[in-house]
Scaffold this motif. Structure first.
Motif, PDB file in Angstrom:
ATOM      1  N   VAL A 199      -2.518  10.878  59.326  1.00 59.06           N
ATOM      2  CA  VAL A 199      -3.151  11.909  58.501  1.00 59.06           C
ATOM      3  C   VAL A 199      -2.383  13.224  58.625  1.00 59.06           C
ATOM      4  O   VAL A 199      -2.117  13.912  57.633  1.00 59.06           O
ATOM      5  N   VAL A 200      -2.025  13.578  59.871  1.00 58.68           N
ATOM      6  CA  VAL A 200      -1.289  14.828  60.108  1.00 58.68           C
ATOM      7  C   VAL A 200       0.108  14.743  59.498  1.00 58.68           C
ATOM      8  O   VAL A 200       0.591  15.712  58.878  1.00 58.68           O
ATOM      9  N   ARG A 201       0.756  13.600  59.667  1.00 56.79           N
ATOM     10  CA  ARG A 201       2.092  13.442  59.072  1.00 56.79           C
ATOM     11  C   ARG A 201       2.024  13.548  57.551  1.00 56.79           C
ATOM     12  O   ARG A 201       2.887  14.156  56.914  1.00 56.79           O
ATOM     13  N   ASN A 202       0.980  12.963  56.954  1.00 58.57           N
ATOM     14  CA  ASN A 202       0.821  13.050  55.505  1.00 58.57           C
ATOM     15  C   ASN A 202       0.548  14.482  55.055  1.00 58.57           C
ATOM     16  O   ASN A 202       0.996  14.913  53.987  1.00 58.57           O
ATOM     17  N   ASP A 248       1.716  17.162  56.457  1.00 53.34           N
ATOM     18  CA  ASP A 248       3.013  17.852  56.482  1.00 53.34           C
ATOM     19  C   ASP A 248       3.836  17.565  55.227  1.00 53.34           C
ATOM     20  O   ASP A 248       4.610  18.408  54.760  1.00 53.34           O
ATOM     21  N   LYS A 249       3.658  16.357  54.682  1.00 49.87           N
ATOM     22  CA  LYS A 249       4.441  15.944  53.510  1.00 49.87           C
ATOM     23  C   LYS A 249       3.675  16.124  52.198  1.00 49.87           C
ATOM     24  O   LYS A 249       4.214  15.842  51.125  1.00 49.87           O
ATOM     25  N   GLY A 250       2.425  16.593  52.279  1.00 50.81           N
ATOM     26  CA  GLY A 250       1.622  16.790  51.080  1.00 50.81           C
ATOM     27  C   GLY A 250       1.223  15.496  50.405  1.00 50.81           C
ATOM     28  O   GLY A 250       1.133  15.425  49.178  1.00 50.81           O
ATOM     29  N   ILE A 251       0.949  14.464  51.205  1.00 53.84           N
ATOM     30  CA  ILE A 251       0.591  13.145  50.664  1.00 53.84           C
ATOM     31  C   ILE A 251      -0.918  12.916  50.796  1.00 53.84           C
ATOM     32  O   ILE A 251      -1.489  13.083  51.874  1.00 53.84           O
ATOM     33  N   TRP A 252      -1.540  12.542  49.683  1.00 56.47           N
ATOM     34  CA  TRP A 252      -2.971  12.221  49.680  1.00 56.47           C
ATOM     35  C   TRP A 252      -3.110  10.706  49.739  1.00 56.47           C
ATOM     36  O   TRP A 252      -2.850  10.008  48.779  1.00 56.47           O
ATOM     37  N   GLU A 253      -3.506  10.197  50.908  1.00 58.67           N
ATOM     38  CA  GLU A 253      -3.640   8.753  51.107  1.00 58.67           C
ATOM     39  C   GLU A 253      -4.906   8.482  51.893  1.00 58.67           C
ATOM     40  O   GLU A 253      -5.171   9.137  52.908  1.00 58.67           O
ATOM     41  N   ARG A 254      -5.682   7.510  51.452  1.00 56.65           N
ATOM     42  CA  ARG A 254      -6.968   7.227  52.093  1.00 56.65           C
ATOM     43  C   ARG A 254      -7.002   5.794  52.602  1.00 56.65           C
ATOM     44  O   ARG A 254      -6.359   4.902  52.047  1.00 56.65           O
ATOM     45  N   LYS A 291       5.055   4.677  66.128  1.00 56.97           N
ATOM     46  CA  LYS A 291       3.965   5.230  65.320  1.00 56.97           C
ATOM     47  C   LYS A 291       2.597   4.731  65.763  1.00 56.97           C
ATOM     48  O   LYS A 291       1.575   5.285  65.357  1.00 56.97           O
ATOM     49  N   ASN A 292       2.567   3.663  66.577  1.00 54.49           N
ATOM     50  CA  ASN A 292       1.286   3.180  67.080  1.00 54.49           C
ATOM     51  C   ASN A 292       0.993   3.690  68.491  1.00 54.49           C
ATOM     52  O   ASN A 292       0.135   3.153  69.195  1.00 54.49           O
ATOM     53  N   VAL A 293       1.712   4.734  68.893  1.00 51.86           N
ATOM     54  CA  VAL A 293       1.518   5.346  70.208  1.00 51.86           C
ATOM     55  C   VAL A 293       1.295   6.848  70.055  1.00 51.86           C
ATOM     56  O   VAL A 293       2.006   7.514  69.297  1.00 51.86           O
ATOM     57  N   ILE A 294       0.306   7.369  70.763  1.00 50.01           N
ATOM     58  CA  ILE A 294       0.128   8.823  70.874  1.00 50.01           C
ATOM     59  C   ILE A 294       0.656   9.242  72.233  1.00 50.01           C
ATOM     60  O   ILE A 294       0.183   8.760  73.267  1.00 50.01           O
TER      61      ILE A 294
END
Length: 310
Positions: free
Chosen positions: A115-118, A120-126, A266-269
């Motif tokens: 969500v945060v990465r999107n 930053d890129k201005g991507i609306w994805e649900r 990407k599956n690790v925080i």
């Protein structure tokens, strides 16, 4: 008595202690380079970590108050004399570490980093998020922190499996297991949370066998010590999709080296060992240290709070 405080917030500790303990000479240092020759006359040390080189010079040291629950960073120092008393701040980290556990579980469940990465890129994805409700969670290490995590898990409607060397009745734990049952628990749970201390018995306790037993939809959280997990086995499990992901706050090597595989997954925080920190840490730690200091100045030794038998 000479007290040395080594901590980024050392001046705050000193400011709080000076009016209450005028008979103690207090030296505060944010970094080891600021200590100077005070280490040679220090009787008491208030610290999270210190180098072995400085401990070598602490010839008059009588007592170390650790600002952490785990004291492996201190008692494993080769030059620390066995007669030095060590105490911990066990009992104060429940609120912050348990909150961090939920931050990681919710973020992994909802894929919040994406969500945060999107954003930053201005991507609306649900996408639909997973729920914690009615999920199973395993807590490795049911001490003060583990109990607080378990209590909050019940509020979220989760089923709690506790794992510890000592089995006991804990109200928020639905089923309590011994450490010999770790694989059986790994098979059942949706979240496996590590908050156990690092000891010779827990080193690489979460190995390839435990990770292989976990569900492919399950997440691993390590808020204890990096050494408890076989990191190579964890990397393989994450890369292969053997488990869904991980929320990590502790590592075998800290700071986590640049180029380490965890950084790019990407599956690790990746969290920089901050679960135990809080905005009121000084206040929390002083509740324990001030009482211990009063007892120590009276000549008491064996009845200090959180005395470590090492």
């Amino acid at each position: 008595m000479n007290l040395l405080i080594l901590d980024p917030r050392a001046d705050e500790y000193k400011k709080a202690l000076l009016p209450k303990f005028p008979e103690v000479s207090i030296h505060s240092a944010k970094k080891e380079e600021e200590i100077g020759d005070f280490i040679e006359k220090a009787d008491i040390l208030l610290v999270i970590r210190i180098s072995n080189e400085l401990i070598k010079k602490a010839s008059k040291l009588k007592w170390i108050q650790a600002l952490t629950t785990g004291v492996d960073y201190i008692i494993n120092l080769p030059s620390l004399k066995k007669e030095v008393i060590v105490t911990s701040t066990r009992g104060m980290h429940g609120p912050q570490v348990s909150e961090m556990a939920f931050l990681l579980m919710l973020a992994l469940n909802r894929n919040f980093p994406e969500v945060v990465r999107n954003q930053d890129k201005g991507i609306w994805e649900r996408w639909p998020g997973r729920l914690l409700w009615k999920k199973k969670v395993g807590v490795l290490g049911v001490g003060v922190i583990g109990e607080e995590i378990a209590r909050k898990c019940k509020v979220f409607g989760m089923e709690v499996f506790g794992i510890d060397i000592v089995r006991r009745k804990v109200e928020s734990v639905d089923i309590f297991y011994g450490s010999e049952d770790i694989i059986n628990v790994a098979k059942e749970v949706d979240y496996f949370i590590i908050v156990a201390p690092f000891t010779p018995q827990t080193e690489k306790m979460v190995d390839s066998k435990v990770l292989s037993a976990m569900k492919p939809t399950a997440f691993l959280l390590n808020l204890g010590r990096g050494e408890i997990v076989d990191e190579e086995a964890l990397i393989q499990a994450l890369n292969s999709g053997r488990i869904a992901g991980a929320g990590l706050d502790t590592y075998c090597q800290e700071p986590l080296p640049k180029g380490h595989p965890f950084w790019g997954m990407k599956n690790v925080i990746v969290s920089p060992h901050v679960a135990g920190m809080s905005d009121i840490y000084v206040e929390q730690a002083l509740l324990i240290f001030e009482e211990n200091l009063r007892r120590f100045l009276k000549g008491e030794r064996r009845n200090l709070i959180n005395l470590v038998e090492w």
